[in-house]
Design an enzyme around this catalytic site. Sequence first.
Site, short mmCIF file in Angstrom:
data_model
loop_
_atom_site.label_atom_id
_atom_site.label_comp_id
_atom_site.label_asym_id
_atom_site.label_seq_id
_atom_site.Cartn_x
_atom_site.Cartn_y
_atom_site.Cartn_z
N ARG A 151 100.23 -27.68 28.11
CA ARG A 151 101.37 -28.42 27.51
C ARG A 151 101.65 -29.56 28.52
NH1 ARG A 151 105.36 -23.87 28.65
NH2 ARG A 151 106.92 -24.97 27.24
N LYS A 187 108.76 -30.32 33.53
CA LYS A 187 108.56 -28.86 32.87
C LYS A 187 107.80 -28.04 33.94
CE LYS A 187 107.21 -29.04 28.56
NZ LYS A 187 106.19 -29.40 27.61
N MET A 206 104.23 -36.40 23.55
CA MET A 206 102.90 -36.31 24.08
C MET A 206 102.49 -35.00 23.37
SD MET A 206 103.29 -37.82 27.90
CE MET A 206 104.47 -36.70 28.29
N GLY A 248 108.63 -34.32 22.49
CA GLY A 248 107.92 -34.41 21.38
C GLY A 248 106.90 -35.53 21.18
N SER A 261 132.31 -68.04 42.92
CA SER A 261 132.02 -67.20 41.62
C SER A 261 130.76 -67.43 41.06
CB SER A 261 133.08 -67.39 40.65
OG SER A 261 132.98 -66.42 39.55
N TYR A 288 134.33 -59.00 44.13
CA TYR A 288 134.60 -58.56 42.66
C TYR A 288 133.62 -58.71 41.77
CZ TYR A 288 136.00 -63.18 41.74
OH TYR A 288 136.03 -64.72 41.51
N CYS A 337 131.08 -63.81 37.48
CA CYS A 337 132.03 -63.93 36.14
C CYS A 337 130.93 -64.06 35.14
CB CYS A 337 132.77 -65.07 36.36
SG CYS A 337 132.13 -66.62 36.65
N HIS A 354 119.13 -63.41 18.05
CA HIS A 354 120.25 -64.09 18.18
C HIS A 354 121.66 -63.21 17.83
CE1 HIS A 354 123.68 -66.99 17.34
NE2 HIS A 354 123.27 -67.74 18.52
N ARG A 408 115.24 -27.11 31.40
CA ARG A 408 115.57 -28.26 32.13
C ARG A 408 117.19 -28.47 32.10
NH1 ARG A 408 112.76 -31.25 27.13
NH2 ARG A 408 114.29 -30.62 25.67
P1 ADP Z 1 107.28 -30.04 24.08
O1 ADP Z 1 107.40 -30.72 25.40
O2 ADP Z 1 106.87 -30.83 23.22
O3 ADP Z 1 108.58 -29.34 23.84
P2 ADP Z 1 106.31 -27.52 24.73
O4 ADP Z 1 105.30 -27.47 26.02
O5 ADP Z 1 107.55 -27.09 25.05
O6 ADP Z 1 106.17 -28.90 24.15
O7 ADP Z 1 105.45 -26.45 23.71
C1 ADP Z 1 105.89 -26.69 22.40
C2 ADP Z 1 106.19 -25.25 21.83
O8 ADP Z 1 105.00 -24.22 22.01
C3 ADP Z 1 107.39 -24.95 22.40
O9 ADP Z 1 108.33 -24.62 21.42
C4 ADP Z 1 107.00 -23.51 23.29
O10 ADP Z 1 108.21 -22.74 22.94
C5 ADP Z 1 105.71 -23.05 22.58
N1 ADP Z 1 105.09 -22.55 23.80
C6 ADP Z 1 104.64 -23.45 24.81
N2 ADP Z 1 103.87 -22.39 25.66
C7 ADP Z 1 103.78 -21.42 25.16
C8 ADP Z 1 103.36 -19.90 25.42
N3 ADP Z 1 102.60 -19.90 26.70
N4 ADP Z 1 103.69 -18.88 24.87
C9 ADP Z 1 104.36 -19.17 23.51
N5 ADP Z 1 104.89 -20.24 23.05
C10 ADP Z 1 104.47 -21.42 23.94
MG MG Z 2 109.44 -27.91 24.90
#
Ligand code: ADP
Ligand code: MG
Length: 852
Positions: A77, A8, A88, A86, A733, A821, A801, A434, A319
Site C-alpha cells: 500500500r 498511513k 497512488m 486514491g 503602507s 497592521y 494594503c 482574467h 488518520r
Molecule cells: P488507499 O490509501 O488508496 O485508501 P489503502 O492502503 O487504504 O489504499 O488500501 C485500499 C483498500 O484495501 C482499503 O480499503 C483497505 O481497507 C484494503 N486493505 C489494505 N490492506 C489490507 C489488508 N492487509 N487486509 C485487508 N484489506 C486491506
Molecule cells: Mg485507505
Amino acid sequence: MADLLGGKGANLAEMTVMGLPVPPGFTITTEACRAYLTTGAPPEGLAAEVGEHLHALERAMGRKLGQVDEPLLVSVRSGARISMPGMMDTVLDIGLTDDSVAGLAAWSGDERLAWGSYRRLVQMFGTTVLGVADEHLSGALRAAKQAKGVTGDLDAEDLRALTATFKDIVREQAGREFPQDPREQLDLAIRSVFESWNTGRAHVYRRAEHIPEDLGTAVNVCAMVFGNLGEDAGTGVAFTRDPATGAPGVYGDYLADAQGEDVVAGIRNTLPLHRVADLQPRAYEQLMRIMRTLEEHYRDLCDIEFTIERGKLWMLQTRVGKRTAAAAFRIAEALREEGVIDADEALRRVTGAQLAQLMFPRFAETATTPVATGVAASPGAAVGEAVFDSATAVRRAEQGAAVILVRRETNPDDLDGLIHARGVLTSRGGKTSHAAVVARGLGRTCVCGAESLDLDVANRRFTTADGTVVAEGDVISIDGTAGEVYLGELAVVPSPVADYFEGRRAPGNDALLQAVDRITTHADARRRLEVRANADGDRRVLVERLILAETAAEREAALAALLPQQRADFVGILEEMDGLPVTIRLLDSPLHEFLTDRTALTAEVAVARALGRPDAPEKLLRAVERLHEANPILGTRGVRLGLVVPGLYEMQVRAIAEAAAIRVRAGGKPRVEIMIPLVGDVRELDIVAARARRILDGAAAGAEFPYEIGTMIELRRAAVTAGRIAGSAEFFSFGTNDLTQTVWGFSRDDVEASVFPTYLAEGIFAVSPFETIDRDGVGKLIADAVAAGRAARPDLVLGVCGEHGGDPASIGFFHEVGLDYVSCSPFRVPVVRLEAGLRRRGRRSPDEFASA
Ligand code: ADP
Ligand code: MG
Ligand code: MG
C-alpha cells in the site's frame, strides 16, 4: 514519524504500539522511494531488508508468503506524508499463484473466494504493475458475465477460466507472464508503488493541494485479512464524529462479506455503522472502544478503515480525518469544551481559508443537474440573466436586474461588466484567467473554462452540450464553489456565517456560529496584527471635468467644484470612523482611467463630423489624446499627478483638513492619516508633504486635530531607499499589488491570462505572486524596507494594503516581518482576524528578516 513512514505507515505503527489489533507488517520509507525515483533503481540493501522483515512477518503469522497450504498474502500500500486519497497504487492479495490459490480455497473453504481473489490480483497487478490497459481485462470480465446470462453471477469455475484468460491478456499486452514467484510479485508491487508517486493524476493532485513534489511515498506491506469470508466477516470505514457537520456521534458504513475497496466503490449498498452492533456485537463493542481510544490519543476526529475476519476485528488504517470547513470549526470548539484541547489549540485547528469558505452563499439542496461544469474559480452561488457583453451587464444592472456575464474569456475592458454582475461564466481559461482573478478580487462568483458551452456572442446566446439554447435575458444559476452551471433560478441560501459577521444574526444556539464566534474572538485576543478595511469611492464625473480643463481658469473652477464634494465625503467617513485611524490615499489612478475609451471616442467624433453634427465630443477627444499613455501603470499617476497637476493634491488635502476641523468642532475625534501613493524618491514626498502641512496647519486654526503624513511603498526604488523615505514619512503602507508588478516587471492585466497558466504548469511558481506574497523577491524587499524604515524612525507605523492583505497564506509573512497592521477588503476581515490570531504575539525584530 510521518515524514519517513508516510501518514498511513506512521499511524499503523502507532496503533501497533498502542496494542490495537493491526495485521503484522512493515513499512518501507519515503527515503527509499526518493532514492528509487532519483536513480531509477531500488536503493542498495532494500531487497535484503525486505527479506528480513518479510521473515519476521511470516514468523508472526506462522505462515509463509504464498505457501501452498494456508498461504500468507500481503497488501502493498502506498502512503505519503500528506494523504493523497486514491491517487497512488495499492495492490491486495500479493502471494496468490497458480499453486497457492488452491491453498487459499482449502483454508477458506471457499473456492469462489479463492478464484475471485486470484482473478482480481491478476487484474490489479496487470494494470497497475505491468501497465496493461484495464479495458482489455474489464472487457473480458464483461464478456464472461454476459455469457452467464441474466444474473451475471460467476461461479468458481467461471472465475478459474476468467483468470486464465486474464493471464493470457497480460502475456499478450505486457509481453511477460504474470509472475508465479510470490517474492517477485512483492518486489514488483513495491516498485510500482514507488512509481505511482509520479503518475499524472498524482501530479495534478499535488499541484492543486500545494503538496511538495519531492516527498515520495512510503510502502506499507501488511498481512491480508479477509472481510469476504462469509457473513461473519466484513469491512467498513468509520469516523469518530460526523466529518460533514462535526456533529458528535459515530459515523460510518459497513459491508458484510466484502473486502477493502468495495465500501468506497459503491458496488453494493452499505449499512450504516451502527447496524454492526447486531451483526457482530463483540467486534462492534471493541471497535467503539478503539475509536474512543484513538480520539483520546490523537485528540481529534479520526477516520478509520477496519475489517472483520471470522468475527475478529482488524484495524487497517487510521488518520486524523479530513472534514468540511463547518465541521472543522464545530469539532475544534467541541473538543475545547470537552477539555481535550485548549483554546489556542482549537484556534490552530481551523484556518482562514476554511472560514472564507463558510462565508459564501450556496444553493439549496436540489435535484436539478448541471448543464455544464467548469473550473470552480471564485466561490459562491449566483443567479441572474445571462448577458453577453459588459455594456449590457452595466445597463441591465443599473435597471435593477441581477446579471451573469457570459464571455468566452474576459479582458480588462470587461471590468465594468464584472463589477456590475453577480457572477461571471466563461468557456475558456482556468483559475488564473482574467475572469477568475478579477472575480475573486471583487468577491464575485465565477465559473470559468466551461468548455462544453458553445458560445455565440454575436447572436447573444450559448448552447449547452445537450442542445439547449440560452439566449440573452434567460436566467441561469452558477455555483462557483463547485464549478457548475444550471438553467433557471436555483434557490440561494445565504451564509449564516457571513450574516453573523455582518451583524445580521446572533450565534443563538447554532453550534456552528457559536464555534465561529468563540474561535474568532479568541483570535482577537491573541493577535498582534491590527486589521483594517479597504474602502473605495467614486468621483468619476467630477474628475472628468478637471481633466477636460484646457486653461488654468477652467482647472481652478473644476477644483473648486470638487472641493465641497470631497469635504462632504470626508466628513462622512471621519464621522463614521470617529476615534479610529482613517488612512486617506490621495488620487492615484492614471487620469485616463476616468475617461472614455479612445477608439470608441475617435469613431464617435468621426461620425459626428461626417454628419456635420455640432455636438461632436471634440474636447473630450482632445483630452483623451493628450492623456493617452503607452504604459499607464508606469505613467502619470500617484504622486506624479500631485506634482504635475497644479492644485489637485492641495484641493484634496484642503477637503480633508476642513472636514477634520468640522468634526472637531462637532466634538468628534478624527484621526487622519494622509497617504501619498507611488513615491519613488524622498524628494517627491517632501514637496507634496510640505504643501500638505501648510494647508493642514492653516486650516487647523481654531480646530486642532492630529494627522500623520506617510507614503505607500510600491516601487522598487522606494523599498531600496526606505531609510531615507522614513525620514519624511510617519508611516509606510506596502502596496503589494503594484510592488509585485514593479518588482517582477509584470503588467498584471496582461500577464495573468497570457503568461501565468504556463508559469504555473511549468512550476515556475506554485501560486500567482498576485495572490500570495512572493517571499523571496517582493517579500525580501519588504523585509529590508521595514528594517531600514524602523532604523531611521523607530516609531514608524507599518502596514500593508495590497490584495495580499486578504490572503490567508500571506498573513504569516506580514506578521513575521513585523508589520503593525493589515488592510484588506471588508469581506476578508474575519478571515484575516483569524489568521492573524494564529500567529504568536510579540514583535520580532525586523533585522532578523532583513538579511535572511
Ligand atoms: P488507499 O490509501 O488508496 O485508501 P489503502 O492502503 O487504504 O489504499 O488500501 C485500499 C483498500 O484495501 C482499503 O480499503 C483497505 O481497507 C484494503 N486493505 C489494505 N490492506 C489490507 C489488508 N492487509 N487486509 C485487508 N484489506 C486491506
Ligand atoms: Mg485507505
Ligand atoms: Mg498602488
